[in-house]
Write a protein that holds these residues in place. Structure first.
Motif, mmCIF file in Angstrom:
data_model
loop_
_atom_site.group_PDB
_atom_site.id
_atom_site.type_symbol
_atom_site.label_atom_id
_atom_site.label_comp_id
_atom_site.label_asym_id
_atom_site.label_seq_id
_atom_site.Cartn_x
_atom_site.Cartn_y
_atom_site.Cartn_z
ATOM 1 N N GLY A 248 -1.529 -6.358 13.513
ATOM 2 C CA GLY A 248 -2.866 -6.141 12.966
ATOM 3 C C GLY A 248 -3.554 -4.867 13.427
ATOM 4 O O GLY A 248 -4.655 -4.565 12.975
ATOM 5 N N ASN A 249 -2.928 -4.106 14.302
ATOM 6 C CA ASN A 249 -3.543 -2.900 14.853
ATOM 7 C C ASN A 249 -2.865 -1.659 14.265
ATOM 8 O O ASN A 249 -1.658 -1.504 14.380
ATOM 9 C CB ASN A 249 -3.407 -2.903 16.378
ATOM 10 N N ARG A 250 -3.646 -0.773 13.644
ATOM 11 C CA ARG A 250 -3.090 0.426 13.023
ATOM 12 C C ARG A 250 -2.741 1.518 14.035
ATOM 13 O O ARG A 250 -2.194 2.543 13.659
ATOM 14 C CB ARG A 250 -4.063 0.973 11.980
ATOM 15 N N THR A 251 -3.039 1.300 15.303
ATOM 16 C CA THR A 251 -2.678 2.288 16.319
ATOM 17 C C THR A 251 -1.413 1.836 17.026
ATOM 18 O O THR A 251 -1.368 0.760 17.617
ATOM 19 C CB THR A 251 -3.816 2.482 17.349
ATOM 20 N N ALA A 252 -0.384 2.653 16.938
ATOM 21 C CA ALA A 252 0.868 2.412 17.645
ATOM 22 C C ALA A 252 0.948 3.456 18.755
ATOM 23 O O ALA A 252 0.191 4.432 18.764
ATOM 24 C CB ALA A 252 2.048 2.549 16.688
ATOM 25 N N LEU B 28 -1.095 4.363 12.113
ATOM 26 C CA LEU B 28 -0.208 3.883 11.057
ATOM 27 C C LEU B 28 -0.989 3.688 9.765
ATOM 28 O O LEU B 28 -2.173 3.338 9.795
ATOM 29 C CB LEU B 28 0.424 2.545 11.473
ATOM 30 N N ASP B 29 -0.343 3.888 8.626
ATOM 31 C CA ASP B 29 -0.991 3.657 7.333
ATOM 32 C C ASP B 29 -1.195 2.167 7.076
ATOM 33 O O ASP B 29 -2.168 1.769 6.443
ATOM 34 C CB ASP B 29 -0.155 4.250 6.195
ATOM 35 N N VAL B 30 -0.265 1.351 7.548
ATOM 36 C CA VAL B 30 -0.326 -0.100 7.383
ATOM 37 C C VAL B 30 -0.055 -0.715 8.748
ATOM 38 O O VAL B 30 0.921 -0.354 9.400
ATOM 39 C CB VAL B 30 0.734 -0.588 6.360
ATOM 40 N N ASN C 82 0.822 -1.213 0.000
ATOM 41 C CA ASN C 82 0.000 0.000 0.000
ATOM 42 C C ASN C 82 0.856 1.263 0.000
ATOM 43 O O ASN C 82 0.572 2.231 0.700
ATOM 44 C CB ASN C 82 -0.960 0.021 1.193
ATOM 45 N N GLY C 83 1.957 1.228 -0.759
ATOM 46 C CA GLY C 83 2.817 2.391 -0.879
ATOM 47 C C GLY C 83 3.719 2.642 0.320
ATOM 48 O O GLY C 83 4.383 3.672 0.398
#
Length: 114
Positions: A91-95, A104-106, A50-51
């Motif tokens: 699997g979680n986009r929140t860091a 996070l984007d990925v 995804n870039g």
């Protein structure tokens, strides 16, 4: 009529080539990572998704002398250098950086070299 058919066929061939070639090129692309001008060795090669370029976190952290902990129960990675702490969950986009959330984007993921 023949000209329209010819243009349609050429368009389909060109479009199909544009859809196939980037994926093939990305698969063959070797991504190198340098820290302070020195290459970082990875057990699993970085990928572009995804870039965004995904790299093995532990290898980067260890190259920076950052302590890393893995909690297999929650699939959470924690790292600290004494001043800054990072927490990621597979699997979680929140860091979290110093307990402040970052989107996070990925999301982090586990990749296995095949």
């Amino acid at each position: 009529m023949k000209r329209l058919l010819f243009i349609t066929i050429i368009s389909v061939v060109l479009l199909a080539g544009r859809l196939v070639l980037p994926a093939f090129a990305q698969e063959q692309q070797k991504i190198s990572v340098l820290i302070d001008g020195l290459p970082v060795a990875f057990d699993v090669q970085p990928i572009i998704q995804n870039g965004r370029t995904l790299v093995p976190f532990r290898a980067i952290a260890e190259a920076l002398n950052v302590r890393v902990n893995w909690d297999s129960t929650t699939q959470t990675i924690s790292a600290t250098d004494g001043k800054t702490s990072i927490r990621l969950q597979i699997g979680n986009r929140t860091a979290y950086r110093n307990e402040n959330p970052i989107t996070l984007d990925v999301p982090p993921q586990i990749l296995v070299e095949v």
